[in-house]
Design an enzyme around this catalytic site. Structure first.
Site, PDB file in Angstrom:
ATOM      1  CE  LYS A 182      -3.109   2.703   2.865  1.00 57.35           C
ATOM      2  NZ  LYS A 182      -3.985   2.553   4.108  1.00 57.35           N
ATOM      3  CG  ASP A 237      -5.585   7.890   4.322  1.00 62.95           C
ATOM      4  OD1 ASP A 237      -6.477   8.549   3.787  1.00 62.95           O
ATOM      5  OD2 ASP A 237      -5.853   7.111   5.099  1.00 62.95           O
ATOM      6  CE  LYS A 277      -6.831   8.901   7.567  1.00 66.85           C
ATOM      7  NZ  LYS A 277      -7.452   7.744   8.448  1.00 66.85           N
ATOM      8  CG  ASP A 280      -1.986   5.354   4.817  1.00 73.10           C
ATOM      9  OD1 ASP A 280      -1.850   4.322   5.496  1.00 73.10           O
ATOM     10  OD2 ASP A 280      -3.098   5.448   4.183  1.00 73.10           O
ATOM     11  CG  ASP A 322     -10.075   7.544   6.384  1.00 75.70           C
ATOM     12  OD1 ASP A 322      -9.009   7.705   5.632  1.00 75.70           O
ATOM     13  OD2 ASP A 322     -10.132   7.738   7.455  1.00 75.70           O
ATOM     14  CD  GLU A 343      -6.667   5.399   2.393  1.00 76.33           C
ATOM     15  OE1 GLU A 343      -7.648   5.386   2.978  1.00 76.33           O
ATOM     16  OE2 GLU A 343      -5.600   5.012   2.521  1.00 76.33           O
ATOM     17  NE  ARG A 368     -10.916  -1.076   3.524  1.00 77.41           N
ATOM     18  CZ  ARG A 368     -11.425  -1.247   4.790  1.00 77.41           C
ATOM     19  NH1 ARG A 368     -12.853  -1.931   4.846  1.00 77.41           N
ATOM     20  NH2 ARG A 368     -11.124  -0.794   6.043  1.00 77.41           N
TER      21      ARG A 368
HETATM   22  N1  BES Z   1      -4.398   4.733   6.883  1.00 78.75           N
HETATM   23  C1  BES Z   1      -5.676   4.268   7.548  1.00 78.75           C
HETATM   24  C2  BES Z   1      -5.331   3.413   8.459  1.00 78.75           C
HETATM   25  C3  BES Z   1      -4.539   3.822   9.657  1.00 78.75           C
HETATM   26  C4  BES Z   1      -5.176   4.906  10.675  1.00 78.75           C
HETATM   27  C5  BES Z   1      -3.207   3.445  10.122  1.00 78.75           C
HETATM   28  C6  BES Z   1      -4.415   5.169  11.677  1.00 78.75           C
HETATM   29  C7  BES Z   1      -2.489   3.838  11.045  1.00 78.75           C
HETATM   30  C8  BES Z   1      -3.126   4.813  11.956  1.00 78.75           C
HETATM   31  C9  BES Z   1      -6.562   3.676   6.575  1.00 78.75           C
HETATM   32  O1  BES Z   1      -6.642   4.292   5.489  1.00 78.75           O
HETATM   33  C10 BES Z   1      -7.923   4.360   7.333  1.00 78.75           C
HETATM   34  O2  BES Z   1      -8.346   5.565   7.266  1.00 78.75           O
HETATM   35  N2  BES Z   1      -8.489   3.442   7.740  1.00 78.75           N
HETATM   36  C11 BES Z   1      -9.849   3.603   8.387  1.00 78.75           C
HETATM   37  C12 BES Z   1     -11.086   2.573   7.949  1.00 78.75           C
HETATM   38  C13 BES Z   1     -12.364   2.843   8.202  1.00 78.75           C
HETATM   39  C14 BES Z   1     -12.726   4.152   7.431  1.00 78.75           C
HETATM   40  C15 BES Z   1     -13.263   1.656   7.905  1.00 78.75           C
HETATM   41  C16 BES Z   1      -9.652   3.646   9.829  1.00 78.75           C
HETATM   42  O3  BES Z   1      -8.894   2.465  10.439  1.00 78.75           O
HETATM   43  O4  BES Z   1     -10.126   4.137  10.724  1.00 78.75           O
HETATM   44 ZN    ZN Z   2      -4.959   4.719   4.543  1.00 82.24          ZN
HETATM   45 MN    MN Z   3      -7.778   6.066   5.101  1.00 84.21          MN
END
Ligand code: BES
Ligand code: ZN
Ligand code: MN
Length: 492
Positions: free
Chosen positions: A265, A270, A277, A288, A347, A349, A351
């Protein structure tokens, strides 16, 4: 820094610092005994005074007298007893020595390993020492002046009995290559997101390949990706001025085996997109792309070690931004696999870029596919910052990765990928939704990916909690390059 392996008389060598070991049971290695003799009981005095904590990795200094050719000596506790010293103890010791020898004006050091850990394999020992010193000597300087605490160490000599030089030196070479790969991944992670864009990652991959003839690179631009039908990946970069890049790096070592394919990834920033966010700590979303960095770091380490393996790295690089062209919650896109996806949260993204890269992986007829991603905050809640989350559709692959993590001291922990969790991804408007609710968030994310990995053995590493440190020592860790290199070398 250079590490050499030879047989030296530790107290007769001219150097800035000698290092000798002893054990918590107060027995001295031969080198410590020699130091004790030439300092008229200096080592035993340290013990009597209680100036050395008798735990692995604890150190105490001795200043040499006018008759000695070395300037100082560092006495280190190696573990409970000569027979019980573990690889973990030696890792702690190597790390402590790297810290201690770089804290002073020391350019050369000599560590006498005779009798330190004779029961451990020399190759493993050499590797962990080179890895510890290599990692410790990394400093980020790309956008910041070096501080005066920058390490001065230029040369480390390891002394060992003649018959043991070869395996120790082989291990040193391996650990040096690994540290290079880890530090390469850290540097990419640490670079600010206005420098480390998807295009920059592609350039770095090309630059890396220039240094190693067994590496080749191909970069697909947005037009090429659209032609392949990668509309899920492209939906993520839609709101950004930075074009997405699909970076394919192939390492063909001396083997005829089908490749291990690593998919990273590479979200270079992000913001969350339209599902923006919160502001607090958002800068950390520059990390990210650490999955992508770990793929490049692993390839760098393998190429540097001339490993007899075949590995393909696929990096899905994009920037996730809001904007008038950005993807909106409710949008439905068609992935390269043909499955339609309802994007309920922009968010989620990671996947979306990974699923198309995973479909692309099919063309390499992979032995196995492993994706590496800072995928979910939920993984940090579940496992904290010590273990990487592991999911797999093949238990033998999961077991091999867990074992590699243990060997590399870069551990992962398996979470379930049961069908029970799949229902959460149902959508009324597409074949699959891109989120599955708050509960079990890292599992439903893995379930999403599993819809695109039916044609091969696959594992997913969620490194959201392990790829970087926050707070005072904010910075990328280079994980899980150690795990991945260990896994790939073990398959050779
Ligand atoms: N890059 C983030 C995941 C992340 C968040 C990694 C904080 C490390 C620290 C990912 O793209 C994300 O935003 N995931 C969301 C998914 C949700 C919207 C289902 C998350 O984890 O809140
Ligand atoms: Zn992310
Ligand atoms: Mn995200």
């Amino acid at each position: 820094m250079e590490i050499t392996v030879k047989t030296l008389d530790v107290t007769q060598t001219k150097t800035d610092c000698i290092v000798v070991g002893l054990f918590a049971d107060k027995t001295l290695t031969p080198g410590a005994a020699k130091l004790n003799a030439v300092t008229e009981g200096g080592v035993v005095r340290l013990l009597d005074l209680g100036d050395l904590t008798l735990k692995a990795g604890h150190t105490a200094w001795l200043t040499a007298g006018p008759k000695q050719p070395f300037s100082r000596a560092l006495v280190v506790c190696l573990g409970s007893s000569a027979k019980a010293v573990s690889l973990q103890d030696m890792t702690a010791t190597a790390g402590a020595l790297a810290r201690a020898t770089t804290s002073k004006n020391i350019k050369q050091a000599l560590w006498d390993l005779d009798g330190a850990a004779d029961h451990l394999a020399g190759e493993q020992l050499g590797a962990l020492i080179a890895e510890a010193f290599g990692k410790h000597l990394y400093r980020y300087t790309a956008t910041k002046k070096p501080t005066d605490t920058a390490p001065k160490l230029e040369k480390l000599s390891l002394s060992i009995a003649k018959g043991k030089i070869k395996p120790l030196a082989q291990g040193v070479a391996q650990g040096t290559s690994l540290a290079k790969g880890i530090n390469f991944a850290r540097e990419l992670g640490n670079l600010p997101p206005n420098i480390c864009t998807p295009t920059y990652l592609a350039e770095q991959a090309k630059q890396l390949a220039k240094g190693y003839p067994a590496l080749s690179v191909k970069v697909l631009d947005e037009k090429a990706m659209a032609k392949l039908g990668m509309h899920s990946l492209l939906s993520v970069s839609a709101g950004s001025a930075q074009p997405a890049q699909l970076i394919v790096v192939e390492y063909q070592g001396k083997t005829s085996k089908q490749p291990v394919v690593l998919v990273g990834k590479g979200i270079t920033f992000d913001t969350g997109g339209i599902s923006l966010k919160p502001g607090q700590g958002m800068d950390e979303m520059k990390f990210d792309m650490c999955g992508a960095a770990s793929v490049l770091g692993t390839l760098a380490a393998l190429a540097d070690a001339k490993a007899p393996v075949h590995v393909v790295g696929i990096i899905a690089a994009a920037e996730n931004m809001p904007g008038s062209r950005a993807t909106k919650p409710g949008d439905v896109v068609t992935s390269m696999s043909g499955q339609t996806i309802e994007i309920l949260n922009t968010d989620a993204e990671g996947r979306l870029v990974l699923c198309d890269a995973l479909t692309y992986a099919e063309r390499f007829k992979p032995k196995v596919v492993i994706d590496i991603a800072t995928l979910t905050g939920a993984c940090v809640v579940a496992l904290g910052h010590h273990a990487t989350g592991l999911f797999a559709n093949d238990q033998a692959l999961a077991d091999a990765l867990l074992a590699a993590g243990n060997r590399a001291q870069d551990r992962a922990w398996q979470l379930p990928l049961w069908d029970d969790y799949q229902k959460g991804l149902d959508s009324n408007f597409a074949d699959i939704a891109n989120i599955g609710g708050r509960e079990g968030g890292s599992i439903t994310a893995a379930c999403f990916l599993s819809r695109f990995t039916k044609k091969f053995k696959w594992a997913h590493l969620d490194i959201a909690g392990t790829a970087w440190h926050s707070g005072g020592n904010k910075g990328a860790t280079g994980r899980p390059v150690g795990l991945l290199v260990n896994y790939v070398l073990n398959q050779a």
